[in-house]
Design a protein around this motif. Structure first.
Motif, PDB file in Angstrom:
ATOM      1  N   UNK A  11      -7.477  -3.720   6.299  1.00 30.87           N
ATOM      2  CA  UNK A  11      -7.655  -2.314   6.651  1.00 30.87           C
ATOM      3  C   UNK A  11      -7.971  -2.154   8.132  1.00 30.87           C
ATOM      4  N   UNK A  12      -7.238  -1.293   8.787  1.00 24.47           N
ATOM      5  CA  UNK A  12      -7.490  -0.995  10.202  1.00 24.47           C
ATOM      6  C   UNK A  12      -8.136   0.367  10.369  1.00 24.47           C
ATOM      7  N   UNK A  13      -8.392   1.064   9.280  1.00 23.83           N
ATOM      8  CA  UNK A  13      -9.013   2.375   9.325  1.00 23.83           C
ATOM      9  C   UNK A  13      -7.988   3.493   9.283  1.00 23.83           C
ATOM     10  N   UNK A  52     -12.097  -9.398   6.745  1.00 27.45           N
ATOM     11  CA  UNK A  52     -11.020 -10.009   5.979  1.00 27.45           C
ATOM     12  C   UNK A  52     -10.226  -9.067   5.113  1.00 27.45           C
ATOM     13  N   UNK A  53      -9.554  -9.600   4.102  1.00 29.85           N
ATOM     14  CA  UNK A  53      -8.628  -8.795   3.313  1.00 29.85           C
ATOM     15  C   UNK A  53      -9.344  -7.718   2.506  1.00 29.85           C
ATOM     16  N   UNK A  54      -8.605  -6.664   2.243  1.00 28.93           N
ATOM     17  CA  UNK A  54      -9.105  -5.631   1.334  1.00 28.93           C
ATOM     18  C   UNK A  54      -9.177  -6.272  -0.047  1.00 28.93           C
ATOM     19  N   UNK A 114      -2.972  -0.209   7.647  1.00 30.53           N
ATOM     20  CA  UNK A 114      -3.191  -1.554   7.129  1.00 30.53           C
ATOM     21  C   UNK A 114      -2.250  -2.540   7.817  1.00 30.53           C
ATOM     22  N   UNK A 115      -2.652  -3.803   7.828  1.00 26.86           N
ATOM     23  CA  UNK A 115      -1.809  -4.893   8.308  1.00 26.86           C
ATOM     24  C   UNK A 115      -1.608  -5.840   7.134  1.00 26.86           C
ATOM     25  N   UNK A 116      -0.409  -6.345   6.973  1.00 25.24           N
ATOM     26  CA  UNK A 116      -0.132  -7.391   5.990  1.00 25.24           C
ATOM     27  C   UNK A 116      -0.185  -8.719   6.728  1.00 25.24           C
ATOM     28  N   UNK A 117      -0.776  -9.738   6.072  1.00 16.47           N
ATOM     29  CA  UNK A 117      -0.827 -11.067   6.685  1.00 16.47           C
ATOM     30  C   UNK A 117       0.503 -11.419   7.319  1.00 16.47           C
TER      31      UNK A 117
END
Length: 176
Positions: A156-158, A16-18, A162-165
């Motif tokens: 977080x994708x590493x 889930x979210x950071x 990052x991806x925003x909702x």
């Protein structure tokens, strides 16, 4: 299909979210960035999380058995990453990043008022701490800023990605 190095698997299934995790023990309150967590149960809410034994927060969480999990809005992404790129051993992160502390009701760790939600937590299971640094937390009090209820979060994708909702879709659910 092509081979994927096993070290990159986490980037496919990152949870889930950071979030930010706050602790308070022997000195200024600390805050760390955390992305390795997952829900374990609905009610009471149980959250499993990994806090590395190299992190300053590990000692505080192990000693006090309490923390706050704060959910930052996407607008805080740069601050969230900067918090994760330094250690509370060397920096008072609340001061350095101009974060606003709020008083929690059931734990000594502070809320992060800048975040749109905060969950006060107590550690309820440490059986996997020595082997995996995995703590199971129970949410004992939750807070949300109604004015920011629909805030988007970062995931977080590493490797600094990052991806925003995105778009929310509503589907029928048979869950209670």
């Amino acid at each position: 299909m092509k081979d994927l190095p096993l070290r990159d698997v986490y980037r496919l299934i990152e949870p889930g979210p950071v979030v930010l995790l706050t602790t308070s023990h022997k000195g200024p309150a600390n805050v760390m960035t955390m992305s390795w967590h997952m829900m374990v149960d609905f009610e009471p809410p149980l959250i499993a999380c990994v806090v590395s034994d190299r992190d300053h927060s590990f000692t505080a969480l192990r000693a006090t058995k309490e923390c706050v999990v704060a959910i930052p809005p996407a607008e805080m992404a740069e601050t969230v990453v900067a918090i994760g790129n330094c250690s509370g051993r060397d920096v008072d992160k609340f001061e350095a990043f101009h974060l606003t502390k709020g008083e929690a009701e059931k734990v000594s760790a502070p809320l992060v008022v800048d975040c749109f939600a905060n969950i006060e937590c107590k550690v309820v299971d440490t059986r996997l701490v020595n082997q995996y640094c995995l703590f199971v937390l129970q949410g004992v009090k939750a807070w949300i800023d109604p004015a920011r209820r629909g805030s988007k979060t970062i995931h977080h994708k590493g490797m600094g990605s990052f991806i925003v909702d995105g778009e929310t879709i509503e589907l029928d659910s048979k869950m209670p």
